[in-house]
Design an enzyme around this catalytic site. Structure first.
Site, short mmCIF file in Angstrom:
data_model
loop_
_atom_site.label_atom_id
_atom_site.label_comp_id
_atom_site.label_asym_id
_atom_site.label_seq_id
_atom_site.Cartn_x
_atom_site.Cartn_y
_atom_site.Cartn_z
N HIS A 118 52.97 56.67 31.20
CA HIS A 118 53.85 55.54 30.88
C HIS A 118 55.11 55.96 30.12
CE1 HIS A 118 50.41 53.29 32.25
NE2 HIS A 118 50.96 52.13 31.98
N HIS A 130 58.05 54.33 31.81
CA HIS A 130 58.91 53.32 31.20
C HIS A 130 60.37 53.76 31.24
CE1 HIS A 130 55.49 51.26 28.72
NE2 HIS A 130 55.48 50.93 29.99
N LYS A 148 38.31 49.71 30.58
CA LYS A 148 39.30 49.11 29.68
C LYS A 148 38.61 48.32 28.58
CE LYS A 148 43.65 47.23 28.87
NZ LYS A 148 44.98 46.92 29.34
N GLU A 167 45.42 49.63 19.21
CA GLU A 167 45.99 50.93 19.58
C GLU A 167 46.36 51.79 18.38
OE1 GLU A 167 48.41 51.02 23.23
OE2 GLU A 167 49.67 52.46 22.20
N ARG A 170 52.18 29.27 16.28
CA ARG A 170 51.56 30.48 15.70
C ARG A 170 50.27 30.90 16.39
NH1 ARG A 170 53.17 28.06 10.67
NH2 ARG A 170 55.19 28.96 10.10
N LYS A 214 47.51 42.71 25.20
CA LYS A 214 48.90 43.13 24.97
C LYS A 214 49.81 42.13 25.67
CE LYS A 214 48.73 48.12 24.33
NZ LYS A 214 49.15 49.41 24.91
N ASN A 271 48.07 54.77 28.15
CA ASN A 271 49.49 54.88 28.48
C ASN A 271 49.80 56.18 29.22
OD1 ASN A 271 50.29 52.42 27.22
ND2 ASN A 271 49.99 53.43 25.24
N GLU A 285 47.25 52.36 38.34
CA GLU A 285 46.50 52.13 37.09
C GLU A 285 45.01 52.45 37.29
OE1 GLU A 285 48.19 51.59 34.37
OE2 GLU A 285 49.94 50.35 34.80
N HIS A 290 56.43 48.75 38.39
CA HIS A 290 55.81 49.38 37.23
C HIS A 290 54.78 50.43 37.66
CE1 HIS A 290 54.04 49.80 33.25
NE2 HIS A 290 52.85 49.55 33.77
N ARG A 315 43.05 53.87 22.29
CA ARG A 315 43.67 53.02 23.32
C ARG A 315 44.96 53.62 23.88
NH1 ARG A 315 44.49 46.41 23.47
NH2 ARG A 315 45.61 46.42 25.47
P1 NAD Z 1 54.27 41.32 39.02
O1 NAD Z 1 53.69 40.42 38.04
O2 NAD Z 1 55.75 41.39 39.11
O3 NAD Z 1 53.68 40.98 40.45
C1 NAD Z 1 54.08 41.74 41.55
C2 NAD Z 1 54.60 40.86 42.70
O4 NAD Z 1 53.50 40.34 43.41
C3 NAD Z 1 55.43 39.69 42.27
O5 NAD Z 1 56.48 39.48 43.20
C4 NAD Z 1 54.45 38.55 42.34
O6 NAD Z 1 55.06 37.30 42.51
C5 NAD Z 1 53.65 38.94 43.53
N1 NAD Z 1 52.29 38.41 43.59
C6 NAD Z 1 51.41 38.30 42.58
N2 NAD Z 1 50.23 37.90 43.03
C7 NAD Z 1 50.36 37.73 44.35
C8 NAD Z 1 49.47 37.34 45.37
N3 NAD Z 1 48.19 37.10 45.13
N4 NAD Z 1 49.95 37.26 46.64
C9 NAD Z 1 51.25 37.56 46.91
N5 NAD Z 1 52.13 37.95 45.99
C10 NAD Z 1 51.68 38.05 44.71
O7 NAD Z 1 53.80 42.83 38.78
P2 NAD Z 1 52.41 43.48 38.33
O8 NAD Z 1 52.41 44.80 38.94
O9 NAD Z 1 51.28 42.58 38.52
O10 NAD Z 1 52.59 43.63 36.74
C11 NAD Z 1 53.58 44.44 36.21
C12 NAD Z 1 53.82 44.01 34.78
O11 NAD Z 1 52.63 44.14 34.03
C13 NAD Z 1 54.88 44.81 34.06
O12 NAD Z 1 55.73 43.94 33.38
C14 NAD Z 1 54.09 45.66 33.09
O13 NAD Z 1 54.82 45.98 31.95
C15 NAD Z 1 52.95 44.76 32.78
N6 NAD Z 1 51.75 45.45 32.31
C16 NAD Z 1 51.15 44.99 31.20
C17 NAD Z 1 50.00 45.58 30.73
C18 NAD Z 1 49.30 45.01 29.53
O14 NAD Z 1 48.36 45.62 29.04
N7 NAD Z 1 49.70 43.85 29.07
C19 NAD Z 1 49.44 46.65 31.42
C20 NAD Z 1 50.06 47.10 32.59
C21 NAD Z 1 51.22 46.49 33.03
N1 GLY Z 2 47.98 49.08 29.59
C1 GLY Z 2 47.73 49.77 28.39
C2 GLY Z 2 46.94 49.03 27.41
O1 GLY Z 2 46.55 47.91 27.63
O2 GLY Z 2 46.70 49.51 26.34
#
Ligand code: NAD
Ligand code: GLY
Length: 378
Positions: free
Chosen positions: A264, A268, A243, A253, A137, A159, A261, A201, A281, A257
């Site tokens: 997005h 999405h 942020k 949100e 939990r 998130k 998006n 972003e 993404h 907040r």
């Molecule tokens: P990702 O995590 O898939 O990373 C992108 C690629 O880069 C992967 O192949 C990874 O292995 C590689 N990589 C990472 N660090 C590296 C490094 N230092 N050197 C070499 N390769 C490296 O993608 P992302 O763009 O980081 O994240 C996208 C995800 O984040 C999506 O799932 C999206 O929904 C999520 N997201 C979440 C929020 C949130 O607020 N939680 C906000 C925006 C996006």
């Molecule tokens: N990436 C959008 C949020 O964190 O609210």
């Protein structure tokens, strides 16, 4: 409806490296460290609560590059330190991966005082945060983001989620990390396509909340694309300032907040329609911002010059500005599953002007027109 009220100080003035940015959420605030080389310095983790078990979650790409350095630091602080290496890719942002993290925690003798460390991009970060929210939990976790996108966005704000075949991040929880370690040195190995996805972003923050920052990104885009250290530090630092302020004023949100998006709702839908992973993404968000700016203009918000500035910056960054050739009806149906949708009617982040945004439902016919004018099929 929510309007941006984010801080408006000039973008990226003063030293951006070595900064500690506070995220003031209600019950437990935390710091974002923006620095170079911090991942491998034991003192980085000195503020964490002492615990017996630490599990580092990473993936098959990042672990060989960075896990040893992190594990060596953590061994100075935790009795049992282990590593779980997930498959790499958005398509693995699933329940199965969460179960693998839970399996690793149980194998390590984990309990409520255990700490997870997310070493990777947004996929690893979202999965680790979700596992931390669910395990017994809720346990502590630390974000060690290694992509630009994760450093400026996903690692901050709590998130956490996994995907469902019908939509991105449909299963998740709000669960704040204890610490975010944004070490710019880790970006050295990031593929250029991923760096560019992260810039989407960064552009988003300027567009929805900070005109001065948008101007700054326009001026420094070439430096960002060639990974100038000072420019990257400025982008990460200012994005995290914005942020942190937005999350502090609306953690769950319920209003402001949602402006984060921007792009997005379209993005999405693109990701879901193309099968997670073929468009990154950030690429889907980049294209989505161009459509959302155009939609805003058609609704009497941002003027033509402003909408064009968004499209030009997205294009100059090397992000896609046209939709993939998909039926508009399919994209519209997917938007009905978006988390901002209410009763199946999608809501959009709209720009009143550059640097100011609000959220509103939009009539389907207008959204269809925008989709068709940007490359969707009839
Ligand atoms: P990702 O995590 O898939 O990373 C992108 C690629 O880069 C992967 O192949 C990874 O292995 C590689 N990589 C990472 N660090 C590296 C490094 N230092 N050197 C070499 N390769 C490296 O993608 P992302 O763009 O980081 O994240 C996208 C995800 O984040 C999506 O799932 C999206 O929904 C999520 N997201 C979440 C929020 C949130 O607020 N939680 C906000 C925006 C996006
Ligand atoms: N990436 C959008 C949020 O964190 O609210």
């Amino acid at each position: 409806m929510s309007e941006a009220a984010a801080p408006r100080q000039a973008a990226a003035t003063g030293p951006a490296l070595g900064r500690r940015i506070r995220v003031d959420v209600a019950d437990r605030g935390y710091d974002i460290l923006v620095d170079s080389g911090s991942l491998a310095r034991p003192e980085t983790y000195a503020s964490l609560p002492a615990g017996e078990v630490a599990v580092v979650v990473s993936n098959a790409t990042v672990a060989p590059l960075l896990a040893d350095r992190l594990l060596a630091c953590l061994r100075q602080r935790f009795r049992a330190v282990s590593l779980v290496v997930l498959d790499d890719g958005e398509q693995f942002k699933t329940w199965d991966s969460v179960e693998r993290i839970v399996d690793a925690l149980l194998a390590a003798g984990g309990d409520r005082r255990s700490t997870l460390f997310a070493l990777g991009g947004g996929v690893v970060g979202d999965l680790t945060g979700f596992a931390a929210a669910c395990f017994m939990r809720g346990i502590a976790y630390v974000q060690v983001p290694t992509t630009l996108l994760a450093q400026v966005d996903s690692s901050v704000g709590g998130k956490t989620a996994v995907n469902h075949p019908l939509g991105k991040n449909l299963i998740g929880a709000f669960h704040q990390p204890r610490l975010v370690v944004a070490d710019l040195e880790t970006l050295a190995t990031l593929p250029q396509r991923e760096l560019i996805a992260g810039l989407a972003e960064v552009i988003k923050y300027g567009a929805v909340a900070d005109l001065a920052f948008f101007d700054w990104i326009e001026a420094r885009l070439d430096d960002l694309l060639r990974r100038d250290g000072e420019a990257l530090a400025g982008a990460v630092s200012r994005s995290c300032d914005l942020k942190a302020a937005i999350v502090a004023s609306d953690e769950k949100e319920s209003g402001l907040r949602a402006i984060l998006n921007f792009g997005h709702t379209f993005g999405h839908a693109i990701e879901a329609a193309t099968g997670y992973g073929s468009w990154l993404h950030g690429e889907a968000v980049g294209c989505g911002m161009v459509l959302a700016a155009d939609l805003s203009r058609r609704l009497g918000g941002i003027d033509e010059v402003g909408a064009r500035r968004v499209a030009m910056l997205v294009e100059r960054a090397g992000l896609p500005v046209r939709l993939p050739p998909l039926p508009a009806a399919e994209l519209l149906a997917l938007m009905g599953h978006d988390k901002k949708a209410e009763g199946g009617a999608p809501r959009f982040v709209l720009l009143d002007t550059l640097g100011r945004a609000r959220v509103a439902p939009v009539e389907e016919g207008l959204v269809r027109d925008v989709l068709l004018d940007h490359g969707a099929l009839r």
